[in-house]
Design a protein around this motif. Structure first.
Motif, mmCIF file in Angstrom:
data_model
loop_
_atom_site.group_PDB
_atom_site.id
_atom_site.type_symbol
_atom_site.label_atom_id
_atom_site.label_comp_id
_atom_site.label_asym_id
_atom_site.label_seq_id
_atom_site.Cartn_x
_atom_site.Cartn_y
_atom_site.Cartn_z
ATOM 1 N N GLU A 166 0.824 -1.209 0.000
ATOM 2 C CA GLU A 166 0.000 0.000 0.000
ATOM 3 C C GLU A 166 0.859 1.261 0.000
ATOM 4 O O GLU A 166 0.567 2.227 -0.703
ATOM 5 C CB GLU A 166 -0.922 -0.005 1.225
ATOM 6 N N LYS A 167 1.931 1.262 0.802
ATOM 7 C CA LYS A 167 2.793 2.448 0.866
ATOM 8 C C LYS A 167 3.493 2.656 -0.474
ATOM 9 O O LYS A 167 3.695 3.787 -0.916
ATOM 10 C CB LYS A 167 3.823 2.297 1.987
ATOM 11 N N ASN A 168 3.864 1.565 -1.122
ATOM 12 C CA ASN A 168 4.471 1.678 -2.450
ATOM 13 C C ASN A 168 3.513 2.365 -3.415
ATOM 14 O O ASN A 168 3.890 3.266 -4.157
ATOM 15 C CB ASN A 168 4.836 0.293 -2.981
ATOM 16 N N LYS A 169 2.236 1.979 -3.375
ATOM 17 C CA LYS A 169 1.245 2.617 -4.243
ATOM 18 C C LYS A 169 1.071 4.090 -3.872
ATOM 19 O O LYS A 169 0.935 4.953 -4.740
ATOM 20 C CB LYS A 169 -0.100 1.899 -4.117
ATOM 21 N N ALA A 170 1.076 4.375 -2.561
ATOM 22 C CA ALA A 170 0.907 5.759 -2.117
ATOM 23 C C ALA A 170 2.039 6.633 -2.631
ATOM 24 O O ALA A 170 1.827 7.734 -3.128
ATOM 25 C CB ALA A 170 0.855 5.813 -0.591
ATOM 26 N N ILE A 171 3.271 6.126 -2.524
ATOM 27 C CA ILE A 171 4.435 6.872 -3.010
ATOM 28 C C ILE A 171 4.333 7.083 -4.516
ATOM 29 O O ILE A 171 4.654 8.142 -5.054
ATOM 30 C CB ILE A 171 5.737 6.125 -2.665
ATOM 31 N N LEU A 172 3.859 6.059 -5.226
ATOM 32 C CA LEU A 172 3.753 6.169 -6.682
ATOM 33 C C LEU A 172 2.746 7.232 -7.094
ATOM 34 O O LEU A 172 2.901 7.885 -8.116
ATOM 35 C CB LEU A 172 3.316 4.833 -7.296
ATOM 36 N N LEU A 173 1.706 7.404 -6.288
ATOM 37 C CA LEU A 173 0.604 8.267 -6.700
ATOM 38 C C LEU A 173 0.720 9.700 -6.206
ATOM 39 O O LEU A 173 -0.048 10.557 -6.614
ATOM 40 C CB LEU A 173 -0.726 7.678 -6.199
#
Length: 892
Positions: free
Chosen positions: A476-483
């Motif tokens: 989830e944090k990876n997606k947050a950083i990506l977005l």
């Protein structure tokens, strides 16, 4: 008269001021009289001069100056006010730069009110805006001042001075960004400095080329590396034109060029052209190194050699790193943190994992400037904040994790996996701190590249010990950083805008990942969460998946990611066109089944029938829809035939987006420009938007009404927005949606608020966009979510008019009947498959439209009306028959 006043002022003012400072009222009355008389001279007044000659510092006499200036203000004597505030600014800048800036601005404001304007005074004021702010190190304001000065006619030779100071100010501004790690902005401003430098100032040009090269070098990607090499070579060629050369400068140039060739080569080997060029310049440097006594230069030189040999000769790499440390053993600088990091990476590549960790800890000592650090030493956020080179510290953490990852490859160890997870959490804290800093989006993208690698390594550790809770957090944090994108929103309140604005896309300070324990799924709901990331050096991405249902929670690793990428690219090409032959059809069936088996393990496939599947894709997985994948090779059954599929960015975003309170005032807005100024006509698009109006109250806009501004003005008012137009999310410059008069860019879309429960983008490839490393797929669909949409139906490729019309018509029918938007879209596609065969049943026709976001029923006012009208009609009929019956009874 002027001489008399001057003498009189000097004598009387000095006497009064020194005799009794408390008698200010008498003094100010006298000052007022003198200012009126001296005002006739239209020069710096005798009063001003007398105040200046008083023994106190000018900064201590501001009340006297201000009283004089207030007199000018009351008399509308702006010429005198401008002249004397300008002079006062010059006299106080050494005592207080802020005071000088204040009075200089008063001079500008006053001068602009004069008629005619004294352009020379105004030019002088703007020049001093540059001078004072440069002295204050507010370089942006300084540059603006110098530029403004140059727009006015020259006087006092100020233009020459401004042209001299502008490149130096840009250079100073660039150096500020460089020191703060914002290499992209630094390079841009160094380039501006270079562009403004006169061609005869060879030294300054050499310095600018070198600094631009260093800025690009620090970006550490191949494109930037080529730019860095260009500027290093340019600096070297300019230096050779100078008659006064020295060994140290030549050494620096050769070292820079050699190091950049090495960095550009990435995976160096003896036959690689970059390797040969690097070694050629290193050989020149080695000859000069014998004559160099400067330990700072030798330290960096041997470090560069160590980095170069890491990929071609680990033994030599270690030797050169040790030479670097030996050359600088007496220095108190902090460069050793990089050298020990290099030694650690070299030891890790040489499978000396324990030694590698010892080197990494030594590097950490220099980063934190704290002795006796062990792996268990706690590191506070305060310590992380104080680190100067946070990006390289993040690289150190990643290198430690990579070393442990190599250990896991050799032998599984729960302890090592836990160390990786612990280091990932520390990295996560550092990443959050870094993203809060005032860096350019490009610099933050570089940080997100590193972050993505770290989260992938963390997922590997979680996978090895089946730690589903931490795996979910890192995914989830990876997606947050990506977005994350720092788009500044307009803070002005607008009626009917979302009460809670989506923060997930906008601000790293506000990221709060959904706890794993709070995932609440109903019995028939399942989630497939994917994470994929490329390494900076271009290695094949690792890929992981997390499957979550009511009863199953599983993390799995995707095998053969290299083959998966190739297969998805091939599959995408097949989806872009309909089947022509049976062989085309069979090839598609075989390939799509292979892709499905790669990304969804067999035991999970068995759990999918009759489920509502939410796919959280990543990287290249976003380029294909899951619905047309073949799940049953024997029956050639599509995934859509056994389950309902919808998409989202992450569960954190899903929850946050679901909680937004939307209050649209109207139901439906359909937009179909039909004709465009520069694009081909879409004559059938009006029919499409009329389908929505058939079931929902609202309006349609066609032709001349469909301007960009009309859309911007009305987007916030509607529950359903349907755009049937041209669009391109893959535009290399800026994704866009076309309106009658112009295109709406993705950047503009980010600033528009909407209250839409559903946005339908019936246009070409509105969901596909460019994959930026560490950022995910940029898309127009995402732009609508950022502006407030609850769900978006975009297209993954160019839609077929006939098929699209059929599916959208059926979709609206099912949506109006009360199905969720996801179920309605699936029902429409299933109906299409039942009524079309052969080539017309190709996924090309029915699969491009997908639904992203929260899927809920959207009831229409028309249906409400029909629900109310029917009972009323029945009641009316009953009453009619009752009355008729009574009449007959009476007549009888």
């Amino acid at each position: 008269m002027k001489t008399f006043l001057h003498l009189f002022d000097n004598t009387i003012i000095s006497y009064i001021y020194s005799y009794n400072k408390k008698r200010k009222n008498i003094f100010f009355l006298f000052l007022f009289f003198i200012s009126i008389v001296s005002g006739f001279t239209q020069e710096v007044s005798a009063t001003f001069d007398s105040i200046y000659k008083l023994p106190e510092k000018n900064i201590d006499k501001l009340s006297l100056y201000n009283n004089l200036f207030n007199t000018y203000q009351k008399n509308n004597d702006f010429k005198q006010l401008g002249l004397e505030t300008y002079e006062l600014a010059k006299k106080v800048y050494k005592q207080s730069i802020d005071t000088a800036i204040y009075y200089n601005q008063k001079a500008i404001d006053a001068t602009l009110k004069t008629n005619p304007i004294d352009s020379c005074l105004l030019k002088s004021c703007y020049y001093n805006v540059g001078f004072y702010n440069k002295r204050k190190k507010d370089y942006i304001k300084a540059i603006a001042g110098y530029k403004k000065s140059l727009t006015l006619k020259d006087c006092k030779n100020l233009s020459k001075g401004a042209r001299k100071h502008l490149p130096k100010t840009y250079f100073a501004l660039a150096s500020h960004f460089f020191q703060n790690g914002d290499y992209f902005t630094a390079a841009k401003n160094y380039q501006k400095s270079l562009d403004l430098t006169p061609p005869n100032e060879i030294g300054q040009m050499i310095n600018s080329h070198t600094r631009i090269g260093r800025s690009y070098k620090n970006m550490r990607d191949l494109t930037s590396g080529k730019k860095a090499l260009y500027h290093f070579l340019k600096a070297d060629s300019l230096y050779k034109t100078l008659s006064d050369q020295n060994i140290e400068n030549n050494f620096i140039f050769y070292n820079n060029i050699a190091g950049q060739y090495a960095q550009n080569g990435q995976h160096l080997n003896s036959s690689n052209e970059s390797t040969q060029n690097a070694l050629k310049y290193y050989a020149k440097s080695i000859e000069l190194a014998k004559k160099i006594t400067n330990p700072v230069l030798l330290e960096e030189f041997y470090y560069n050699l160590g980095i170069t040999y890491q990929t071609i000769d680990l033994k030599k790499a270690e030797q050169y790193f040790l030479k670097s440390i030996d050359a600088a053993h007496q220095l108190e600088n902090n460069f050793k943190k990089y050298t020990f990091l290099g030694l650690g990476i070299t030891a890790s590549l040489n499978k000396k994992h324990k030694q590698a960790q010892e080197y990494f800890l030594k590097s950490l000592v220099y980063f934190l400037q704290k002795e006796n650090i062990t792996e268990n030493t706690p590191i506070s956020d305060k310590q992380l904040y104080t680190v100067q080179d946070k990006e390289r510290l993040l690289e150190l953490f990643r290198s430690q994790m990579e070393n442990w990852d190599r250990m896991l490859d050799e032998s599984q160890s729960t302890e090592v996996a836990k160390l990786m997870i612990q280091k990932a959490k520390l990295s996560d804290r550092l990443i959050t701190i870094m993203l809060k800093e005032d860096l350019s989006n490009s610099s933050k993208l570089l940080i997100r590249n590193l972050a993505s690698e770290i989260y992938i390594l963390a997922l590997e550790a979680c996978y090895s010990i089946n730690d589903i809770k931490n795996a979910f957090y890192f995914a989830e944090k990876n997606k947050a950083i990506l977005l994350i994108q720092n788009i500044k929103k307009n803070s002005t309140s607008i009626d009917n805008t979302p009460i809670i604005k989506p923060t997930y896309f906008s601000n790293p300070n506000l990221i709060s990942i959904l706890p794993f324990e709070e995932i609440n799924l109903v019995e028939n709901e399942v989630i497939l969460h994917y994470v994929m990331a490329e390494r900076l050096l271009g290695k094949v991405p690792d890929a992981y998946g997390i499957y979550i249902s009511k009863s199953i929670k599983k993390i799995f690793k995707i095998a053969d990611t290299d083959g998966l990428i190739t297969n998805i690219k091939t599959l995408r090409k097949k989806l872009d066109t309909p089947f022509v032959t049976e062989e085309d059809q069979q090839n598609y069936y075989n390939l799509s089944n292979k892709v499905l088996n790669t990304i969804i393990p067999t035991e999970i496939q068995k759990d999918l029938p009759n489920k509502k599947l939410t796919v959280l894709g990543d990287h290249i997985l976003n380029f294909i829809p899951f619905e047309p994948l073949i799940i049953d090779k024997k029956l050639n059954k599509y995934l859509i035939e056994i389950c309902e599929v919808r998409y989202d960015y992450s569960l954190t975003f899903k929850e946050e987006n679901k909680n937004i309170i939307r209050k649209p005032s109207k139901e439906f807005l359909g937009i179909a420009p039909i004709y465009f100024d520069t694009l081909t006509s879409l004559k059938n698009s009006e029919k499409e938007i009329l389908l929505g109006k058939k079931y929902y109250t609202g309006e349609t806009q066609t032709d001349k009404n469909t301007t960009k501004q009309n859309f911007i003005n009305n987007a916030t008012n509607y529950k359903i927005l349907h755009l049937a137009t041209h669009a391109n999310a893959s535009d290399s410059i800026q994704p866009w949606i076309a309106f009658r008069d112009s295109k709406l860019s993705l950047q503009e879309l980010d600033t528009i608020k909407n209250n839409a429960e559903l946005v339908i983008l019936s246009a070409c490839n509105t969901s596909i966009g460019k994959i930026n490393q560490g950022e995910g797929v940029m898309s127009l669909a995402r732009g609508f979510f950022k502006s407030g949409a609850k769900a978006v139906i975009p297209s993954l490729w160019k839609t077929n008019d006939k098929a699209s019309f059929y599916i959208i018509a059926t979709f609206y029918k099912y949506l109006h009947e009360g199905q969720t938007s996801s179920a309605a879209l699936r029902s429409a596609k299933i109906d299409y498959l039942k009524t079309h065969t052969d080539a017309e049943a190709s996924p090309y026709y029915w699969a491009p439209l997908i639904i992203i976001g929260d899927s809920t029923p959207i009831l229409s006012q028309k249906k409400y009306n029909s629900l109310y009208i029917l009972p009323l009609v029945i009641i009316a009929v009953i009453i009619f028959f009752i009355i008729r019956y009574r009449r007959k009874m009476i007549e009888a």
